[in-house]
Design an enzyme around this catalytic site. Structure first.
Site, short mmCIF file in Angstrom:
data_model
loop_
_atom_site.label_atom_id
_atom_site.label_comp_id
_atom_site.label_asym_id
_atom_site.label_seq_id
_atom_site.Cartn_x
_atom_site.Cartn_y
_atom_site.Cartn_z
N GLU A 113 0.89 -1.17 0.00
CA GLU A 113 0.00 0.00 0.00
C GLU A 113 0.92 1.21 0.00
OE1 GLU A 113 -1.69 2.91 0.60
OE2 GLU A 113 -2.38 2.44 2.61
N CYS A 141 -2.05 9.14 2.19
CA CYS A 141 -1.71 8.65 0.85
C CYS A 141 -2.88 8.84 -0.11
CB CYS A 141 -1.27 7.20 0.91
SG CYS A 141 -2.53 6.13 1.60
#
Ligand SMILES: NC(=O)C1=CN([C@@H]2O[C@H](COP(=O)(O)OP(=O)(O)OC[C@H]3O[C@@H](n4cnc5c(N)ncnc54)[C@H](OP(=O)(O)O)[C@@H]3O)[C@@H](O)[C@H]2O)C=CC1
Ligand SMILES: O=C(O)CCCCC(=O)O
Length: 477
Positions: free
Chosen positions: A249, A283
């Site tokens: 991720e 993010c």
């Protein structure tokens, strides 16, 4: 107010060899709030041996019993969320309201996985020979090494811990050295809930030493990493060399598209919330704002007005809406991106500089006229900076949105069903959220494509990540 900074290995809290420590600093004041032990090889060997024993115990525990323990952990998180949130605001900096939501949502994540772990169904494949039974069964992959970052210390850790444990895996997690307190308290909930010794292990250390050692170990069967694309590439390469499964991720650079027919007020308000949440250190935060020419002036005026009104301060102050950046590296990185954009011709509508000289405070910043070549439009900003860009037609904006190698999240505002469908279909992104924020729920997959990584956390995909497939062909009984 804070917590004892310790490893958790083989069911016990320990300083390990304690031959090295690192300071943990409050990013709002720059003051040291504790010293964290850094793992030695011997500490990592202890954690590996524990995870191997833990896997044998936990994979043989029924999904029903594992689920009951996870549910108890979720209940403890609910009970203790206020303390966990305070620990997070103290070492990570985000406003207490954001820490509180994050801590509370951890209980939801654990409960989701507690249920989903009971549904790791296999199947029976009809055989060519009536005497043969063909079974497909799902098994836990084995001991997992997980690496989680400092931006969402609980949120990032809980997805890996709960997913792995629900599937029947054991886990060694290396949590962030800069924001360790709330993760320690999260792990304490699993300990107190009755997770057997060795099943869950928590260490801190020099990141490259720990990841290198754990990923190479034959005991570890799966690597799950959340962090930058640059580090993900390295860990992915090492994992591939040792044929370990991975979930990555990684970074993102999310487009936020506001079409001509959008509700500009709603779009500006959501853009402001999403951009400056956690001081932009997310993010999946929007970081390239493409606004249709016909609504550009109205949007930019309102967005800059809202950004300029945000109260920046210590996360413990009741009126703080944005805290400090989590570490001094981010202040420097944001300053460099802004200097580069300004030199290329970008204009600052609001913010543009750090605030004060104590702590890592940075003003919410809005830019216009940022030229395409500015680093800010290519590198993940991971900070409170919003470049606003104009667009004229949908094909061109989709092309620009897809032009980077990142593909984590994308956002769009439009009143047209046709445009919404087209954006959902054509945006190259692991997640697309249209006319609202709908990402990062326990029951939905969270993850990216392209340089933003692979694999998902959350949803049934989040459990899948910790399972392997076994085929059994059986005759005669
Ligand atoms: N996808 C995401 O959610 C996150 C992305 N990032 C990205 O990272 C950049 C800035 O973060 P910063 O910490 O300065 O940069 P780094 O790229 O050095 O670190 C990012 C994260 O990876 C961890 N890490 C670094 N090297 C290793 C390694 N060899 N093995 C295992 N873990 C490692 C760090 O751990 P530690 O915390 O222990 O130092 C940190 O949590 C930003 O540009 C942002 O894009 C950062 C955090 C989260
Ligand atoms: O990894 C990230 O930076 C985003 C985690 C998402 C958390 C959230 O949106 O609540």
């Amino acid at each position: 107010m804070y917590t004892d900074l310790l490893f958790y290995i083989d069911g016990a809290w320990t300083l390990g060899e304690a031959d090295r420590t690192a300071a943990v600093v409050n990013p709002a004041t720059g003051e040291e709030i504790g010293r964290l032990p850094l793992a030695s090889r011997k500490d990592l060997d202890s954690a590996l041996a524990a995870a191997e024993r833990g896997f044998a115990i936990w994979s043989a525990t029924s999904a029903y019993d594992r689920s009951a323990i996870l549910r108890r952990a979720a209940a403890l998180v609910r009970e203790r969320h206020e303390h966990m949130a305070r620990c997070m605001t103290l070492d990570q900096g985000k406003p207490l309201g954001e820490s509180t939501l994050e801590a509370k949502s951890a209980a939801d994540h654990i409960e989701w996985y507690a249920e989903e772990g009971r549904r790791a169904y296999g199947r029976i494949v009809p055989s060519r020979n009536p005497a043969v039974r063909q079974l497909v069964v799902r098994e836990p992959v084995g001991p997992v090494a997980a690496f989680t970052p400092w931006n969402f210390p609980i949120n990032q850790a809980v997805r890996k811990i709960a997913g792995a444990l629900a599937a029947g895996c054991s886990l060694i997690i290396k949590a962030p050295e800069e924001a360790p307190g709330s993760v320690i308290e999260l792990v304490r909930c699993f300990h107190d809930a009755g997770v057997p010794a060795g099943v869950l292990n928590l260490v801190f250390g020099i990141p490259e030493e720990v990841s290198d050692y754990l990923i190479r170990s034959p005991i570890i069967r799966k690597v799950s990493f959340t962090g930058s694309t640059a580090v993900g590439r390295k860990l992915g390469a090492l994992a591939a060399e040792h044929l370990k499964l991975t979930t990555m991720e990684l970074g993102g650079h999310a487009p936020f598209i506001v079409c001509a027919d959008a509700d500009v007020e709603a779009a500006a308000a959501l853009a402001c919330t999403l951009k400056f949440r956690n001081a932009g250190q997310v993010c999946a935060s929007p970081s390239r704002f493409y606004i249709h020419d016909t609504v550009f002036d109205a949007f930019s005026r309102r967005f800059a007005e809202l950004a300029g009104q945000l109260k920046v301060g210590d996360g413990f102050a009741a009126d703080s809406q944005m805290g400090p950046l989590a570490n001094a590296r981010r202040v420097k990185a944001v300053e460099e991106l802004l200097a580069d954009a300004s030199a290329a011709g970008a204009r600052v509508l609001c913010g543009g500089q750090r605030i004060g000289d104590k702590g890592n405070f940075f003003a919410p910043t809005v830019l216009v006229d940022t030229p395409a070549e500015a680093r800010l439009l290519h590198e993940e900003p991971f900070g409170p900076v919003a470049p606003l860009l104009r667009f004229h037609d949908l094909d061109a904006v989709i092309r620009d949105a897809n032009s980077l190698d990142y593909g984590l999240a994308a956002f769009a505002f439009t009143a047209s069903l046709k445009t919404a469908t087209e954006l959902g279909n054509r945006l190259q992104s692991g997640m697309v959220s249209i006319n609202h924020f709908g990402l990062a729920l326990p029951e939905t997959p969270f993850g990216g494509i392209k340089a933003s990584g692979h694999g998902s956390e959350g949803g049934s995909e989040g459990l899948e990540a910790y399972l392997t497939t076994k085929f059994i062909s059986q005759v005669g009984c």
